[in-house]
Design an enzyme around this catalytic site. Structure first.
Site, PDB file in Angstrom:
ATOM      1  N   ARG A  34      -9.032   8.835   8.724  1.00  0.00           N
ATOM      2  CA  ARG A  34      -8.741   9.520   7.460  1.00  0.00           C
ATOM      3  C   ARG A  34      -7.238   9.568   7.202  1.00  0.00           C
ATOM      4  O   ARG A  34      -6.444   9.780   8.128  1.00  0.00           O
ATOM      5  CB  ARG A  34      -9.327  10.933   7.468  1.00  0.00           C
ATOM      6  CG  ARG A  34     -10.856  10.901   7.413  1.00  0.00           C
ATOM      7  CD  ARG A  34     -11.469  12.234   7.042  1.00  0.00           C
ATOM      8  NE  ARG A  34     -12.921  12.097   6.938  1.00  0.00           N
ATOM      9  CZ  ARG A  34     -13.577  11.745   5.830  1.00  0.00           C
ATOM     10  NH1 ARG A  34     -12.922  11.548   4.702  1.00  0.00           N
ATOM     11  NH2 ARG A  34     -14.889  11.631   5.839  1.00  0.00           N
ATOM     12  N   ASP A  35      -6.875   9.340   5.931  1.00  0.00           N
ATOM     13  CA  ASP A  35      -5.470   9.424   5.537  1.00  0.00           C
ATOM     14  C   ASP A  35      -5.001  10.876   5.675  1.00  0.00           C
ATOM     15  O   ASP A  35      -5.680  11.813   5.259  1.00  0.00           O
ATOM     16  CB  ASP A  35      -5.316   8.952   4.079  1.00  0.00           C
ATOM     17  CG  ASP A  35      -3.868   8.666   3.718  1.00  0.00           C
ATOM     18  OD1 ASP A  35      -3.552   7.502   3.431  1.00  0.00           O
ATOM     19  OD2 ASP A  35      -3.044   9.619   3.722  1.00  0.00           O
ATOM     20  N   ASN A  96      -1.663  -2.115  -0.386  1.00  0.00           N
ATOM     21  CA  ASN A  96      -0.315  -2.266  -0.924  1.00  0.00           C
ATOM     22  C   ASN A  96       0.490  -3.210  -0.041  1.00  0.00           C
ATOM     23  O   ASN A  96       0.348  -3.189   1.185  1.00  0.00           O
ATOM     24  CB  ASN A  96       0.379  -0.901  -0.980  1.00  0.00           C
ATOM     25  CG  ASN A  96      -0.361   0.080  -1.870  1.00  0.00           C
ATOM     26  OD1 ASN A  96      -0.777  -0.272  -2.969  1.00  0.00           O
ATOM     27  ND2 ASN A  96      -0.541   1.300  -1.394  1.00  0.00           N
ATOM     28  N   GLU A 104       4.329   1.624   2.348  1.00  0.00           N
ATOM     29  CA  GLU A 104       5.193   2.491   3.155  1.00  0.00           C
ATOM     30  C   GLU A 104       5.083   2.174   4.641  1.00  0.00           C
ATOM     31  O   GLU A 104       6.077   2.239   5.366  1.00  0.00           O
ATOM     32  CB  GLU A 104       4.827   3.962   2.915  1.00  0.00           C
ATOM     33  CG  GLU A 104       5.243   4.432   1.528  1.00  0.00           C
ATOM     34  CD  GLU A 104       4.689   5.810   1.198  1.00  0.00           C
ATOM     35  OE1 GLU A 104       4.171   6.499   2.099  1.00  0.00           O
ATOM     36  OE2 GLU A 104       4.772   6.179   0.017  1.00  0.00           O
ATOM     37  N   VAL A 105       3.873   1.889   5.099  1.00  0.00           N
ATOM     38  CA  VAL A 105       3.665   1.612   6.528  1.00  0.00           C
ATOM     39  C   VAL A 105       3.437   0.112   6.687  1.00  0.00           C
ATOM     40  O   VAL A 105       2.499  -0.450   6.105  1.00  0.00           O
ATOM     41  CB  VAL A 105       2.474   2.410   7.087  1.00  0.00           C
ATOM     42  CG1 VAL A 105       2.299   2.100   8.569  1.00  0.00           C
ATOM     43  CG2 VAL A 105       2.678   3.906   6.875  1.00  0.00           C
ATOM     44  N   HIS A 109      -3.092  -2.200   6.113  1.00  0.00           N
ATOM     45  CA  HIS A 109      -4.159  -1.214   5.974  1.00  0.00           C
ATOM     46  C   HIS A 109      -4.765  -1.348   4.597  1.00  0.00           C
ATOM     47  O   HIS A 109      -4.071  -1.662   3.638  1.00  0.00           O
ATOM     48  CB  HIS A 109      -3.641   0.223   6.174  1.00  0.00           C
ATOM     49  CG  HIS A 109      -2.412   0.552   5.378  1.00  0.00           C
ATOM     50  ND1 HIS A 109      -1.160   0.083   5.721  1.00  0.00           N
ATOM     51  CD2 HIS A 109      -2.247   1.284   4.246  1.00  0.00           C
ATOM     52  CE1 HIS A 109      -0.269   0.532   4.843  1.00  0.00           C
ATOM     53  NE2 HIS A 109      -0.899   1.245   3.929  1.00  0.00           N
ATOM     54  N   HIS A 111      -6.817   1.023   1.873  1.00  0.00           N
ATOM     55  CA  HIS A 111      -7.230   2.380   1.535  1.00  0.00           C
ATOM     56  C   HIS A 111      -8.634   2.292   0.942  1.00  0.00           C
ATOM     57  O   HIS A 111      -8.866   1.494   0.031  1.00  0.00           O
ATOM     58  CB  HIS A 111      -6.334   2.975   0.446  1.00  0.00           C
ATOM     59  CG  HIS A 111      -4.888   3.095   0.802  1.00  0.00           C
ATOM     60  ND1 HIS A 111      -4.275   4.313   1.035  1.00  0.00           N
ATOM     61  CD2 HIS A 111      -3.903   2.160   0.925  1.00  0.00           C
ATOM     62  CE1 HIS A 111      -2.988   4.116   1.293  1.00  0.00           C
ATOM     63  NE2 HIS A 111      -2.735   2.824   1.227  1.00  0.00           N
TER      64      HIS A 111
HETATM   65  P1  AMP Z   1       0.972   2.751   1.927  1.00  0.00           P
HETATM   66  O1  AMP Z   1       1.841   3.390   0.905  1.00  0.00           O
HETATM   67  O2  AMP Z   1      -0.081   1.864   1.325  1.00  0.00           O
HETATM   68  O3  AMP Z   1       1.767   2.069   3.017  1.00  0.00           O
HETATM   69  O4  AMP Z   1       0.124   3.917   2.582  1.00  0.00           O
HETATM   70  C1  AMP Z   1       0.433   4.550   3.786  1.00  0.00           C
HETATM   71  C2  AMP Z   1      -0.549   5.686   3.930  1.00  0.00           C
HETATM   72  O5  AMP Z   1      -0.497   6.146   5.256  1.00  0.00           O
HETATM   73  C3  AMP Z   1      -0.272   6.874   3.024  1.00  0.00           C
HETATM   74  O6  AMP Z   1      -1.415   7.100   2.187  1.00  0.00           O
HETATM   75  C4  AMP Z   1      -0.035   8.026   4.002  1.00  0.00           C
HETATM   76  O7  AMP Z   1      -0.578   9.229   3.528  1.00  0.00           O
HETATM   77  C5  AMP Z   1      -0.752   7.540   5.234  1.00  0.00           C
HETATM   78  N1  AMP Z   1      -0.271   8.070   6.506  1.00  0.00           N
HETATM   79  C6  AMP Z   1       1.012   8.147   6.943  1.00  0.00           C
HETATM   80  N2  AMP Z   1       1.053   8.638   8.188  1.00  0.00           N
HETATM   81  C7  AMP Z   1      -0.236   8.865   8.561  1.00  0.00           C
HETATM   82  C8  AMP Z   1      -0.852   9.359   9.747  1.00  0.00           C
HETATM   83  N3  AMP Z   1      -0.133   9.748  10.821  1.00  0.00           N
HETATM   84  N4  AMP Z   1      -2.203   9.459   9.780  1.00  0.00           N
HETATM   85  C9  AMP Z   1      -2.928   9.092   8.726  1.00  0.00           C
HETATM   86  N5  AMP Z   1      -2.408   8.603   7.569  1.00  0.00           N
HETATM   87  C10 AMP Z   1      -1.075   8.499   7.496  1.00  0.00           C
END
Ligand code: AMP
Length: 125
Positions: A34-35, A96, A104-105, A109, A111
């Site tokens: 879960r996010d 993304n 961001e990460v 991944h 969603h």
């Molecule tokens: P993106 O902007 O597509 O890279 O999405 C990164 C997602 O990772 C965001 O929706 C964040 O809320 C989620 N996220 C960041 N850190 C964590 C974590 N430790 N556990 C679960 N989700 C996370």
């Protein structure tokens, strides 16, 4: 240009067990959890276990087994959450990538978002 994977990203730390996560499903090639900052009643991230930066990196370089394992994991999440379009109210899958995609990460991944009407896919700029 080669893809550069930084193994200090937060999802790599989750895969190594250094950071907790709320697991929904796991198989040999993928983890779904879960996010942390859910944007819908159901907001699950599915990640491959291999070091892939983004969707096109994975799609071009992952093995067939990884691609099947990852893709089947998304199906299992839909089943577990009762979202499948033939039995639930539907969902959205988003991945993304890069600067314009606002990723961001930097570990691939997708969603999976569901549980409320999600509106149109994009707002006009
Ligand atoms: P993106 O902007 O597509 O890279 O999405 C990164 C997602 O990772 C965001 O929706 C964040 O809320 C989620 N996220 C960041 N850190 C964590 C974590 N430790 N556990 C679960 N989700 C996370």
């Amino acid at each position: 240009m080669p893809y550069i994977y930084d193994d200090q990203n937060i999802f790599a730390k989750i895969l190594r067990g250094e950071i907790p996560n709320d697991t929904v499903f796991e198989n040999d090639h993928a983890l779904a959890f879960r996010d942390l900052y859910a944007q819908a009643p159901d907001h699950v991230l599915v990640i491959p276990k291999g070091p892939y930066v983004c969707y096109d990196h994975f799609a071009s370089e992952a093995s067939d087994a990884e691609i099947i394992g990852f893709t089947r994991a998304t199906a299992e999440v839909c089943k577990l959450l009762g979202l499948a379009a033939n039995e639930g109210d539907g969902y959205r899958v988003i991945s993304n990538a890069g600067e314009n995609g606002v990723q961001e990460v930097l570990h691939l991944h997708v969603h999976i978002l569901a549980g409320r009407p999600l509106g149109r896919m994009l707002q006009k700029a």
